[in-house]
Write a protein that holds these residues in place. Sequence first.
Motif, PDB file in Angstrom:
ATOM      1  N   GLY A  84       0.849  -1.171   0.000  1.00  0.00           N
ATOM      2  CA  GLY A  84       0.000   0.000   0.000  1.00  0.00           C
ATOM      3  C   GLY A  84       0.895   1.235   0.000  1.00  0.00           C
ATOM      4  N   TYR A  85       0.632   2.174  -0.895  1.00  0.00           N
ATOM      5  CA  TYR A  85       1.537   3.318  -1.041  1.00  0.00           C
ATOM      6  C   TYR A  85       0.990   4.617  -0.463  1.00  0.00           C
ATOM      7  CZ  TYR A  85       4.205   0.309  -4.183  1.00  0.00           C
ATOM      8  OH  TYR A  85       4.941  -0.715  -4.705  1.00  0.00           O
ATOM      9  N   THR A  86      -0.299   4.645  -0.124  1.00  0.00           N
ATOM     10  CA  THR A  86      -0.883   5.869   0.416  1.00  0.00           C
ATOM     11  C   THR A  86      -1.770   5.538   1.612  1.00  0.00           C
ATOM     12  OG1 THR A  86      -2.900   5.802  -0.933  1.00  0.00           O
ATOM     13  CG2 THR A  86      -0.954   6.869  -1.909  1.00  0.00           C
ATOM     14  N   ALA A  87      -1.989   6.546   2.440  1.00  0.00           N
ATOM     15  CA  ALA A  87      -2.875   6.364   3.589  1.00  0.00           C
ATOM     16  C   ALA A  87      -4.295   6.074   3.121  1.00  0.00           C
ATOM     17  CB  ALA A  87      -2.846   7.612   4.465  1.00  0.00           C
ATOM     18  N   ASP A  88      -4.720   6.704   2.035  1.00  0.00           N
ATOM     19  CA  ASP A  88      -6.077   6.480   1.533  1.00  0.00           C
ATOM     20  C   ASP A  88      -6.266   5.036   1.088  1.00  0.00           C
ATOM     21  OD1 ASP A  88      -6.830   9.066   2.013  1.00  0.00           O
ATOM     22  OD2 ASP A  88      -6.546   9.750  -0.052  1.00  0.00           O
ATOM     23  N   GLU A  89      -5.254   4.476   0.431  1.00  0.00           N
ATOM     24  CA  GLU A  89      -5.336   3.088  -0.014  1.00  0.00           C
ATOM     25  C   GLU A  89      -5.402   2.141   1.183  1.00  0.00           C
ATOM     26  OE1 GLU A  89      -3.395   0.788  -3.755  1.00  0.00           O
ATOM     27  OE2 GLU A  89      -1.979   1.791  -2.410  1.00  0.00           O
ATOM     28  N   ARG A 107      10.807   3.812  -0.490  1.00  0.00           N
ATOM     29  CA  ARG A 107      11.458   4.762  -1.397  1.00  0.00           C
ATOM     30  C   ARG A 107      11.600   6.142  -0.756  1.00  0.00           C
ATOM     31  NH1 ARG A 107       8.252   1.641  -4.966  1.00  0.00           N
ATOM     32  NH2 ARG A 107       9.346   0.874  -6.828  1.00  0.00           N
ATOM     33  N   LEU A 108      11.025   6.328   0.429  1.00  0.00           N
ATOM     34  CA  LEU A 108      11.027   7.631   1.094  1.00  0.00           C
ATOM     35  C   LEU A 108      12.289   7.813   1.940  1.00  0.00           C
ATOM     36  CD1 LEU A 108       7.337   7.604   2.401  1.00  0.00           C
ATOM     37  CD2 LEU A 108       8.195   8.681   0.308  1.00  0.00           C
ATOM     38  N   PRO A 109      12.648   9.068   2.253  1.00  0.00           N
ATOM     39  CA  PRO A 109      13.713   9.291   3.230  1.00  0.00           C
ATOM     40  C   PRO A 109      13.347   8.618   4.557  1.00  0.00           C
ATOM     41  CG  PRO A 109      13.149  11.334   2.100  1.00  0.00           C
ATOM     42  CD  PRO A 109      12.113  10.325   1.695  1.00  0.00           C
ATOM     43  N   LEU A 110      14.346   8.215   5.327  1.00  0.00           N
ATOM     44  CA  LEU A 110      14.125   7.409   6.524  1.00  0.00           C
ATOM     45  C   LEU A 110      13.083   8.001   7.458  1.00  0.00           C
ATOM     46  CD1 LEU A 110      14.814   5.052   8.399  1.00  0.00           C
ATOM     47  CD2 LEU A 110      16.708   6.447   9.301  1.00  0.00           C
ATOM     48  N   GLN A 111      13.233   9.275   7.847  1.00  0.00           N
ATOM     49  CA  GLN A 111      12.316   9.838   8.832  1.00  0.00           C
ATOM     50  C   GLN A 111      10.896   9.929   8.284  1.00  0.00           C
ATOM     51  OE1 GLN A 111      13.215  10.366  12.115  1.00  0.00           O
ATOM     52  NE2 GLN A 111      10.980  10.380  12.270  1.00  0.00           N
ATOM     53  N   GLN A 112      10.760  10.243   7.001  1.00  0.00           N
ATOM     54  CA  GLN A 112       9.416  10.292   6.409  1.00  0.00           C
ATOM     55  C   GLN A 112       8.798   8.895   6.379  1.00  0.00           C
ATOM     56  OE1 GLN A 112       9.275  12.022   2.482  1.00  0.00           O
ATOM     57  NE2 GLN A 112       7.055  11.780   2.309  1.00  0.00           N
ATOM     58  N   ASN A 113       9.615   7.892   6.066  1.00  0.00           N
ATOM     59  CA  ASN A 113       9.125   6.511   6.081  1.00  0.00           C
ATOM     60  C   ASN A 113       8.652   6.132   7.480  1.00  0.00           C
ATOM     61  OD1 ASN A 113       8.589   3.817   5.458  1.00  0.00           O
ATOM     62  ND2 ASN A 113      10.732   3.229   5.249  1.00  0.00           N
ATOM     63  N   ILE A 114       9.435   6.487   8.490  1.00  0.00           N
ATOM     64  CA  ILE A 114       9.056   6.199   9.875  1.00  0.00           C
ATOM     65  C   ILE A 114       7.739   6.890  10.229  1.00  0.00           C
ATOM     66  CG2 ILE A 114       9.666   6.645  12.287  1.00  0.00           C
ATOM     67  CD1 ILE A 114      12.603   6.120  11.497  1.00  0.00           C
ATOM     68  N   ASP A 115       7.649   8.171   9.915  1.00  0.00           N
ATOM     69  CA  ASP A 115       6.465   8.945  10.300  1.00  0.00           C
ATOM     70  C   ASP A 115       5.200   8.408   9.618  1.00  0.00           C
ATOM     71  OD1 ASP A 115       8.096  10.527  11.851  1.00  0.00           O
ATOM     72  OD2 ASP A 115       8.202  12.171  10.403  1.00  0.00           O
ATOM     73  N   GLU A 116       5.288   8.151   8.325  1.00  0.00           N
ATOM     74  CA  GLU A 116       4.102   7.715   7.595  1.00  0.00           C
ATOM     75  C   GLU A 116       3.719   6.282   7.956  1.00  0.00           C
ATOM     76  OE1 GLU A 116       3.914   8.631   3.439  1.00  0.00           O
ATOM     77  OE2 GLU A 116       4.837  10.614   3.700  1.00  0.00           O
ATOM     78  N   THR A 117       4.724   5.434   8.155  1.00  0.00           N
ATOM     79  CA  THR A 117       4.420   4.057   8.565  1.00  0.00           C
ATOM     80  C   THR A 117       3.811   4.033   9.954  1.00  0.00           C
ATOM     81  OG1 THR A 117       6.265   3.238   7.214  1.00  0.00           O
ATOM     82  CG2 THR A 117       5.375   1.742   8.879  1.00  0.00           C
ATOM     83  N   ALA A 118       4.339   4.859  10.856  1.00  0.00           N
ATOM     84  CA  ALA A 118       3.804   4.910  12.219  1.00  0.00           C
ATOM     85  C   ALA A 118       2.339   5.324  12.215  1.00  0.00           C
ATOM     86  CB  ALA A 118       4.628   5.864  13.070  1.00  0.00           C
ATOM     87  N   ALA A 119       1.984   6.247  11.333  1.00  0.00           N
ATOM     88  CA  ALA A 119       0.587   6.691  11.253  1.00  0.00           C
ATOM     89  C   ALA A 119      -0.320   5.557  10.766  1.00  0.00           C
ATOM     90  CB  ALA A 119       0.481   7.894  10.324  1.00  0.00           C
ATOM     91  N   HIS A 125      -3.822  -0.482  14.290  1.00  0.00           N
ATOM     92  CA  HIS A 125      -3.963  -0.985  15.656  1.00  0.00           C
ATOM     93  C   HIS A 125      -5.237  -0.470  16.313  1.00  0.00           C
ATOM     94  CE1 HIS A 125       0.675  -1.586  15.721  1.00  0.00           C
ATOM     95  NE2 HIS A 125       0.048  -2.577  15.113  1.00  0.00           N
ATOM     96  N   SER A 126      -5.631   0.740  15.977  1.00  0.00           N
ATOM     97  CA  SER A 126      -6.876   1.283  16.534  1.00  0.00           C
ATOM     98  C   SER A 126      -8.087   0.488  16.055  1.00  0.00           C
ATOM     99  CB  SER A 126      -7.038   2.752  16.125  1.00  0.00           C
ATOM    100  OG  SER A 126      -6.016   3.539  16.707  1.00  0.00           O
ATOM    101  N   ALA A 127      -7.945  -0.119  14.878  1.00  0.00           N
ATOM    102  CA  ALA A 127      -9.034  -0.937  14.324  1.00  0.00           C
ATOM    103  C   ALA A 127      -8.896  -2.412  14.686  1.00  0.00           C
ATOM    104  CB  ALA A 127      -9.068  -0.783  12.804  1.00  0.00           C
ATOM    105  N   GLY A 128      -7.849  -2.754  15.433  1.00  0.00           N
ATOM    106  CA  GLY A 128      -7.656  -4.135  15.860  1.00  0.00           C
ATOM    107  C   GLY A 128      -7.027  -5.034  14.824  1.00  0.00           C
ATOM    108  N   ILE A 129      -6.329  -4.441  13.842  1.00  0.00           N
ATOM    109  CA  ILE A 129      -5.663  -5.249  12.829  1.00  0.00           C
ATOM    110  C   ILE A 129      -4.161  -4.959  12.848  1.00  0.00           C
ATOM    111  CG2 ILE A 129      -7.764  -5.281  11.443  1.00  0.00           C
ATOM    112  CD1 ILE A 129      -6.384  -3.406   9.459  1.00  0.00           C
ATOM    113  N   SER A 130      -3.415  -5.608  11.937  1.00  0.00           N
ATOM    114  CA  SER A 130      -1.956  -5.559  11.965  1.00  0.00           C
ATOM    115  C   SER A 130      -1.387  -4.637  10.887  1.00  0.00           C
ATOM    116  CB  SER A 130      -1.381  -6.968  11.766  1.00  0.00           C
ATOM    117  OG  SER A 130      -1.811  -7.837  12.777  1.00  0.00           O
ATOM    118  N   CYS A 131      -0.091  -4.333  11.047  1.00  0.00           N
ATOM    119  CA  CYS A 131       0.598  -3.483  10.080  1.00  0.00           C
ATOM    120  C   CYS A 131       2.007  -4.013   9.827  1.00  0.00           C
ATOM    121  CB  CYS A 131       0.665  -2.044  10.578  1.00  0.00           C
ATOM    122  SG  CYS A 131       1.528  -0.910   9.450  1.00  0.00           S
ATOM    123  N   GLU A 132       2.381  -4.051   8.562  1.00  0.00           N
ATOM    124  CA  GLU A 132       3.744  -4.386   8.140  1.00  0.00           C
ATOM    125  C   GLU A 132       4.351  -3.155   7.479  1.00  0.00           C
ATOM    126  OE1 GLU A 132       5.759  -6.872   4.463  1.00  0.00           O
ATOM    127  OE2 GLU A 132       4.055  -7.806   5.501  1.00  0.00           O
TER     128      GLU A 132
END
Length: 279
Positions: A84-89, A107-119, A125-132
């Motif tokens: 998945g490449y976007t939050a909307d997707e 493909r993102l800079p490290l900190q941007q990858n961290i921030d967007e993945t964390a979101a 997790h708020s919906a009770g499912i998993s994230c990779e």
Amino acid sequence: MPLVTLSDVLKPALKRGHAIAGLVTLGWEDMRAYVAAAEAESVPVILQAGPSCREHTPLPVLGKMFRHLAESSSVPVVAHLDHGYTADECREALESGFTSLMFDGSRLPLQQNIDETAAIAEMAHSAGISCEGEIGFVGYAQGETSEGTNPEEAATFARETKVDAMAISVGNVHLQENKEGGLDEPRIRTIEALTDTPLVIHGGSGVPMAQRLHLARSSNICKFNIGTELRMAFGDALREAVNSNPSRFDRVQILKDTHDPMVAATRAVLRGFKGEDQC
């Protein structure tokens, strides 16, 4: 049984010394065969909807297909959004009943990858499912070149994103049609010494069978994504079905002939990730 989350199958795999196959789906014929093979081998399975699958079939439809297969299955089934490449997707997949989201910010800079993945992880997790998530870039055969995962960056990524699984780049390549390569085991050992987050190998079709089994049983790699290998098996089965009777035109009848060969090919893949207590 109902769909389960990625964590539901990876945590036991990490503890017991085996891995789960993340099988890339393209349509009803392969996903049905994948579940039948998992039932025959008595192992969980992760059904993955990647970008090309989503171009062909909308996420809400895929979610219903995965759920239907899970509810009639005797083994745990995960409905996983792959790359998945976007939050909307990712949000659409969640709303479509998926139980695992993979956000690819590699493909993102490290900190941007961290921030967007964390979101995305927080939303999941708020919906009770998993994230990779993915740290380091896994390239493509005849395409983009890989950028190997930095172990210290991987530890930071895992800690700050709180992902349930982390895809790494350690010599693996997407869309590789042979098994002539191999994974960088020293890099894997360094990464797993710095984080206990379950690890994922994308481009698993290019990993030699012996190394798959060895790492499934002896490392923190709990998930191998397999796509190309089974796409090739489906293509072979479809050509055989068409050429066996050139006068046939009913696609349902033709596609039925791919089922048994696909189940056999998938069972061979699944056996390559079993722990010693599953054999």
